[in-house]
Write an enzyme that holds these catalytic residues in place. Structure first.
Site, PDB file in Angstrom:
ATOM      1  N   LYS A 133       0.838  -1.219   0.000  1.00 34.63           N
ATOM      2  CA  LYS A 133       0.000   0.000   0.000  1.00 34.63           C
ATOM      3  C   LYS A 133       0.871   1.266   0.000  1.00 34.63           C
ATOM      4  CE  LYS A 133      -3.415   2.840   0.589  1.00 34.63           C
ATOM      5  NZ  LYS A 133      -4.114   3.335  -0.593  1.00 34.63           N
TER       6      LYS A 133
HETATM    7  P1  NAP Z   1     -11.063   9.655   8.062  1.00 34.58           P
HETATM    8  O1  NAP Z   1     -12.256  10.034   7.287  1.00 34.58           O
HETATM    9  O2  NAP Z   1     -10.120  10.706   8.527  1.00 34.58           O
HETATM   10  O3  NAP Z   1     -11.572   8.774   9.318  1.00 34.58           O
HETATM   11  C1  NAP Z   1     -10.667   8.360  10.300  1.00 34.58           C
HETATM   12  C2  NAP Z   1     -11.323   7.358  11.244  1.00 34.58           C
HETATM   13  O4  NAP Z   1     -10.346   6.968  12.230  1.00 34.58           O
HETATM   14  C3  NAP Z   1     -12.515   7.919  12.041  1.00 34.58           C
HETATM   15  O5  NAP Z   1     -13.451   6.896  12.255  1.00 34.58           O
HETATM   16  C4  NAP Z   1     -11.842   8.327  13.349  1.00 34.58           C
HETATM   17  O6  NAP Z   1     -12.716   8.383  14.455  1.00 34.58           O
HETATM   18  C5  NAP Z   1     -10.878   7.187  13.539  1.00 34.58           C
HETATM   19  N1  NAP Z   1      -9.803   7.527  14.460  1.00 34.58           N
HETATM   20  C6  NAP Z   1      -8.819   8.455  14.281  1.00 34.58           C
HETATM   21  N2  NAP Z   1      -8.010   8.495  15.358  1.00 34.58           N
HETATM   22  C7  NAP Z   1      -8.506   7.582  16.243  1.00 34.58           C
HETATM   23  C8  NAP Z   1      -8.106   7.144  17.535  1.00 34.58           C
HETATM   24  N3  NAP Z   1      -7.030   7.659  18.132  1.00 34.58           N
HETATM   25  N4  NAP Z   1      -8.840   6.196  18.133  1.00 34.58           N
HETATM   26  C9  NAP Z   1      -9.924   5.656  17.534  1.00 34.58           C
HETATM   27  N5  NAP Z   1     -10.364   6.017  16.306  1.00 34.58           N
HETATM   28  C10 NAP Z   1      -9.646   6.967  15.673  1.00 34.58           C
HETATM   29  O7  NAP Z   1     -10.153   8.620   7.257  1.00 34.58           O
HETATM   30  P2  NAP Z   1     -10.517   7.755   5.956  1.00 34.58           P
HETATM   31  O8  NAP Z   1     -10.392   8.623   4.772  1.00 34.58           O
HETATM   32  O9  NAP Z   1     -11.752   6.979   6.220  1.00 34.58           O
HETATM   33  O10 NAP Z   1      -9.236   6.785   5.939  1.00 34.58           O
HETATM   34  C11 NAP Z   1      -9.078   5.719   6.871  1.00 34.58           C
HETATM   35  C12 NAP Z   1      -7.788   4.980   6.520  1.00 34.58           C
HETATM   36  O11 NAP Z   1      -7.865   4.485   5.182  1.00 34.58           O
HETATM   37  C13 NAP Z   1      -6.535   5.854   6.588  1.00 34.58           C
HETATM   38  O12 NAP Z   1      -5.470   5.069   7.035  1.00 34.58           O
HETATM   39  C14 NAP Z   1      -6.332   6.259   5.124  1.00 34.58           C
HETATM   40  O13 NAP Z   1      -4.981   6.563   4.839  1.00 34.58           O
HETATM   41  C15 NAP Z   1      -6.797   5.004   4.401  1.00 34.58           C
HETATM   42  N6  NAP Z   1      -7.329   5.197   3.040  1.00 34.58           N
HETATM   43  C16 NAP Z   1      -8.145   6.235   2.749  1.00 34.58           C
HETATM   44  C17 NAP Z   1      -8.634   6.379   1.449  1.00 34.58           C
HETATM   45  C18 NAP Z   1      -9.542   7.525   1.048  1.00 34.58           C
HETATM   46  O14 NAP Z   1      -9.702   7.764  -0.150  1.00 34.58           O
HETATM   47  N7  NAP Z   1     -10.131   8.253   1.985  1.00 34.58           N
HETATM   48  C19 NAP Z   1      -8.301   5.450   0.480  1.00 34.58           C
HETATM   49  C20 NAP Z   1      -7.489   4.370   0.817  1.00 34.58           C
HETATM   50  C21 NAP Z   1      -7.011   4.248   2.113  1.00 34.58           C
HETATM   51  P3  NAP Z   1     -13.483   9.774  14.831  1.00 34.58           P
HETATM   52  O15 NAP Z   1     -14.703   9.784  13.963  1.00 34.58           O
HETATM   53  O16 NAP Z   1     -13.767   9.647  16.265  1.00 34.58           O
HETATM   54  O17 NAP Z   1     -12.520  10.909  14.514  1.00 34.58           O
END
Ligand code: NAP
Length: 284
Positions: free
Chosen positions: A173
């Site tokens: 990744k």
């Molecule tokens: P996001 O929208 O920023 O959501 C982050 C999630 O993580 C939320 O549910 C948040 O909870 C939780 N979180 C953060 N810190 C935490 C902690 N200390 N304890 C417990 N929960 C915590 O991120 P996303 O875009 O969904 O991405 C999630 C992952 O997938 C990341 O690693 C990202 O790099 C990867 N990814 C993202 C994409 C994309 O296009 N977005 C594509 C591929 C991979 P709260 O709601 O409480 O803040």
């Protein structure tokens, strides 16, 4: 209707549409998110909510995690009511977040000591692919849990591939996201250069889409630039995290270093916006 009961942790931009795929596929689903209000969307679809990772693991057959980063993963496993505080055994915990191979190796060892299995299974693709169950999923871990989890992961992705031992999915990744960063910066620079020469952005994007270098990323992010919509599908702050993780794993090539500098400089102003808001940072 599938009998297996899935537990889901992390309801951010990716977690919500991914968890929804399991409801659509007929699985029983329970969810946990740090900020509880985000569980509402899934509750409306019939998912149960859990008050902690521990409660989620004890009440389900398998847990899938999609959260931000290493710190979030460490907390979800090791906090007072974290996954490691539960004493049930024989469960598979699948971490789909983009994190370091190191945190996967550490958590996998702790899971093993508790009698559970860990897989790292990060995804390529963004919100659109999450909504349509067409992600690309790369898995690291032992063969046995991989074969048990594969048919479930196939509800989320068009390709599920075992790439090696624990942490290998994370390494694959990080490699892919290094290319993603280069594409995003390259697209932004190309558009700005053409615009400076009097070429309309819509015309340039049309040319690119019909040329050999056209791809889905260019189409989606080109549309975002055209409509001046930088709402995060993949937040810019996450690519900074990924480039730093890749660097920590030894990626020290000129393009990767340049991309890290570009995105890190953009992060303060545009970190919460989409990755392609880098076009605004470069323009500035
Ligand atoms: P996001 O929208 O920023 O959501 C982050 C999630 O993580 C939320 O549910 C948040 O909870 C939780 N979180 C953060 N810190 C935490 C902690 N200390 N304890 C417990 N929960 C915590 O991120 P996303 O875009 O969904 O991405 C999630 C992952 O997938 C990341 O690693 C990202 O790099 C990867 N990814 C993202 C994409 C994309 O296009 N977005 C594509 C591929 C991979 P709260 O709601 O409480 O803040």
């Amino acid at each position: 209707m599938e009998e297996i009961h899935i537990g889901w942790i992390g309801l951010g931009n990716m977690g919500i549409p991914m968890a929804e795929q399991f409801v659509k596929a007929g699985y029983r689903l329970s969810v946990y998110n740090r900020s509880q209000d985000k569980a509402e969307a899934l509750s409306k679809l019939g998912a149960k909510t859990s008050s902690s990772p521990k409660e989620l693991l004890s009440s389900t057959d398998m847990v899938v995690i999609m959260v931000s980063d290493d710190e979030a993963i460490s907390q979800i496993f090791t906090n007072e009511n974290g996954l490691l505080s539960d004493n049930t055994t024989g469960k598979i915990i699948i971490n789909m977040s983009t994190v370091s191979p190191g945190v996967s190796i550490e958590m996998a060892q702790l899971c093993k000591e508790k009698g559970n299995f860990y897989l790292d299974a990060p995804v390529s693709g963004s919100v659109k692919q999450a909504e349509t169950g067409t992600l690309v999923i790369m898995v690291g871990g032992e063969e046995k849990p991989y074969h048990l989890a594969k048919s479930i992961l196939e509800k989320l992705g068009k390709l599920v591939m075992h790439v090696g031992a624990i942490g290998s999915g994370n390494n694959a990744k990080l490699a892919i996201n290094s290319l993603l960063a280069l594409y995003a910066q390259g697209l932004a620079e190309t558009i700005l250069f053409a615009k400076d020469k009097g070429i309309e952005t819509a015309d340039l994007l049309n040319l690119i889409s019909n040329a050999a270098i056209g791809n889905v990323f260019t189409k989606i992010k080109g549309d975002a630039i055209l409509s001046d919509n930088y709402k995060a599908a993949f937040a810019l702050k996450h690519i900074v995290k990924d480039l730093k993780l890749a660097q920590a794993e030894g990626l020290a090539t000129p393009l990767a270093q340049t991309a890290l500098n570009t995105f890190a400089n953009a992060e303060e102003q545009f970190g919460e916006e989409d990755i392609i808001s880098v076009v605004k940072a470069i323009k500035r």
